[in-house]
Design an enzyme around this catalytic site. Structure first.
Site, PDB file in Angstrom:
ATOM      1  N   ASP A  78     -15.326-110.575 -55.494  1.00 23.38           N
ATOM      2  CA  ASP A  78     -14.227-111.540 -55.501  1.00 23.38           C
ATOM      3  C   ASP A  78     -12.925-110.887 -55.927  1.00 23.38           C
ATOM      4  O   ASP A  78     -12.915-109.834 -56.559  1.00 23.38           O
ATOM      5  CB  ASP A  78     -14.550-112.713 -56.416  1.00 23.38           C
ATOM      6  CG  ASP A  78     -14.697-112.305 -57.877  1.00 23.38           C
ATOM      7  OD1 ASP A  78     -15.453-111.347 -58.131  1.00 23.38           O
ATOM      8  OD2 ASP A  78     -14.082-112.932 -58.761  1.00 23.38           O
ATOM      9  N   GLU A 145     -16.449-112.397 -60.767  1.00 27.99           N
ATOM     10  CA  GLU A 145     -16.153-111.630 -61.972  1.00 27.99           C
ATOM     11  C   GLU A 145     -14.832-112.063 -62.576  1.00 27.99           C
ATOM     12  O   GLU A 145     -14.685-112.134 -63.801  1.00 27.99           O
ATOM     13  CB  GLU A 145     -16.108-110.133 -61.620  1.00 27.99           C
ATOM     14  CG  GLU A 145     -15.961-109.206 -62.823  1.00 27.99           C
ATOM     15  CD  GLU A 145     -14.512-108.866 -63.169  1.00 27.99           C
ATOM     16  OE1 GLU A 145     -14.292-108.221 -64.214  1.00 27.99           O
ATOM     17  OE2 GLU A 145     -13.605-109.253 -62.393  1.00 27.99           O
TER      18      GLU A 145
END
Length: 480
Positions: A78, A145
């Site tokens: 991400d 994350e």
């Protein structure tokens, strides 16, 4: 022809550009996760995709490396997806537009996602290669994350055989990261009451700030748009009868906010000139304060329309800006053992207002767990004193320094052989997932590396082409 096709190493930048064409902001990772699965299937590689959309891909050892210990390579899929206020894009559904001058890579109007797309690109290039020698690879690409390390919390690492992990989520070439801060997310949700008020509607916006990653760049003490907006509301309402309609700012709690906007009503019997003068007077003060740290700061007031509007009552408005200005923000303590390292900090990254509440969202960090806990307690106490609801989520551990690290010794030796000097060994105030992985895999030996990047988590993000190439070359040599 892709935009990055002429850059070397071709395989790395080919996969990096493919990643930019897949929307993959935090909590929007289904497409990028499925892309990684398809990559593995197309090459007959063993893989695991879990319910959180983490992906693990296994690459068999090269010939002659079959008896070597497996190596874990790790990054996250991400990105912090932000765009300029005047750039028309839906980052949940539309691809990025990468740009390069051969020296740097950036994205038109948006963040680039070099954090951590370059890690994914490195891993795919290694798994795709038939010529780069390496031990068995266990490639772990986690989800979300940037919003709390959700993937790292949820992932099952029991299938992994390796106990040496190279995390590729750092942003300075020539640095071996060996420890990092722990952190948490904190939410203060303040209930508000509404009244109807008539008058002229104005937008007050803070813009022009540099922003940056709330871990690595908090030490630069750039202006925080949310805090500045709180100061504006306090200054304007001090001697003027105004009402607050809404307040919103920032895009992610771990990004120092560069924009924030409040909408206010100025009644007909209140001097509009006096209210606007209060904004301009404070702007001059702030410009002086941030002359070196954030010279582009700007306050803008825009008249919209006359009418009757739902507003926060006076007590609620005051509670909002007083809470913003009462909760701590920025650096709280510097490390006594590592000169120049921030030990404890927090960042008011997001303010969101809805019909009956206003929520402040913070990223809290500390390399000392007890200091992190004490800061969170302080946030809770202040928040509850205002009658607001406090919530702590995504608390993750720090990554302690490992005194006996065979992986560090090996990577130092390879670096010296390649470049004729030693790498820098550093600790980081930002969080990486190594601490969580260390809790799941006993005896894990971790090092974090990465190429030069600047402006991560902002629309100024840039990735150095030459540094990305050298870092990949170094990684390959380490594996060899």
């Amino acid at each position: 022809m892709g935009v990055l096709d002429n850059l070397e190493p071709k395989s790395v930048f080919h996969f990096f550009e493919e990643i930019t064409q897949i929307p993959h902001g935090s909590n929007n990772v289904q497409m990028i996760s499925d892309y990684l699965v398809k990559f593995a299937k197309d090459r007959n590689l063993e893989y695991i995709q879990d319910e959180t959309r983490n992906v693990i891909i296994f690459g068999e050892a090269s010939e002659g490396y079959e008896d070597r210990e497996p190596i874990i390579l790790q990054g996250h899929m991400d990105m912090v997806a932000v765009h300029d206020a005047d750039y028309d894009i839906d980052m949940a559904t539309q691809p990025l537009k990468p740009v390069t001058d051969g020296d740097k890579i950036w994205a038109e109007g948006t963040s680039l996602g070099g954090d951590d797309g370059i890690a994914v690109a490195y891993c795919l290039a290694l798994l795709d290669s038939k010529t780069i020698p390496h031990p068995r690879l266990e490639v772990v690409i986690t989800t979300n994350e940037e919003t709390g390390m959700d993937g790292a919390f949820a992932i099952d690492l029991s299938p992994l055989k390796g106990r040496k992990l190279i995390n590729i989520d750092s942003e300075t070439e020539g640095v071996l990261l060996t420890s990092c801060a722990g952190g948490a997310r904190f939410y203060a949700t303040l209930p508000v009451s509404k009244v109807s008020r008539s008058g002229m509607l104005y937008d007050i916006e803070v813009s022009g700030l540099l922003g940056g990653h709330s871990g690595t760049e908090i030490i630069k003490e750039h202006g925080n748009a949310n805090i500045l907006l709180g100061r504006i509301l306090a200054a304007v309402s001090d001697k003027n009868d105004i009402s607050l309609v809404s307040i919103n700012g920032g895009v992610a709690d771990n990004a120092i906010p560069v924009n924030a906007k409040a909408t206010i009503v100025v009644p007909e019997d209140t001097s509009k000139e006096a209210a606007l003068k209060a904004v301009k007077d404070l702007e001059a003060i702030v410009k002086s304060e941030l002359e070196i740290k954030d010279p582009g700061v700007k306050f803008t007031v825009t008249a919209r329309e006359k009418g009757t509007f739902d507003c926060l009552d006076n007590a609620s408005m005051k509670n909002v800006y007083k809470l913003i200005l009462s909760l701590p923000n920025g650096i709280q303590a510097m490390s006594a053992s590592v000169p120049g390292l921030v030990e404890t900090s927090l960042n008011l990254g997001v303010i969101v207002s809805s019909d009956n509440e206003v929520t402040l969202e913070y990223a809290v960090r500390s390399s000392v767990d007890s200091s992190k806990d004490a800061l969170l307690d302080r946030l809770v106490y202040i928040t509850e004193a205002f009658g607001a609801k406090a919530k702590i989520t995504s608390s993750y551990p720090g990554w302690p320094f490992k005194s006996d690290s065979k992986l560090r010794e090996h990577m130092i030796e390879v670096f010296k052989r390649m470049y004729g000097r030693e790498p820098r060994i550093e600790a980081l105030h930002a969080g990486v997932e190594c601490g969580l992985f260390g809790q799941k895999l006993e005896g894990l030996d971790c090092i974090s590396i990465g190429p030069d990047m600047e402006g991560v988590h902002t629309t100024s993000e840039k990735l150095s082409v030459a540094s990305a190439a050298r870092t990949f070359e170094y990684l390959c040599e380490v594996l060899k």
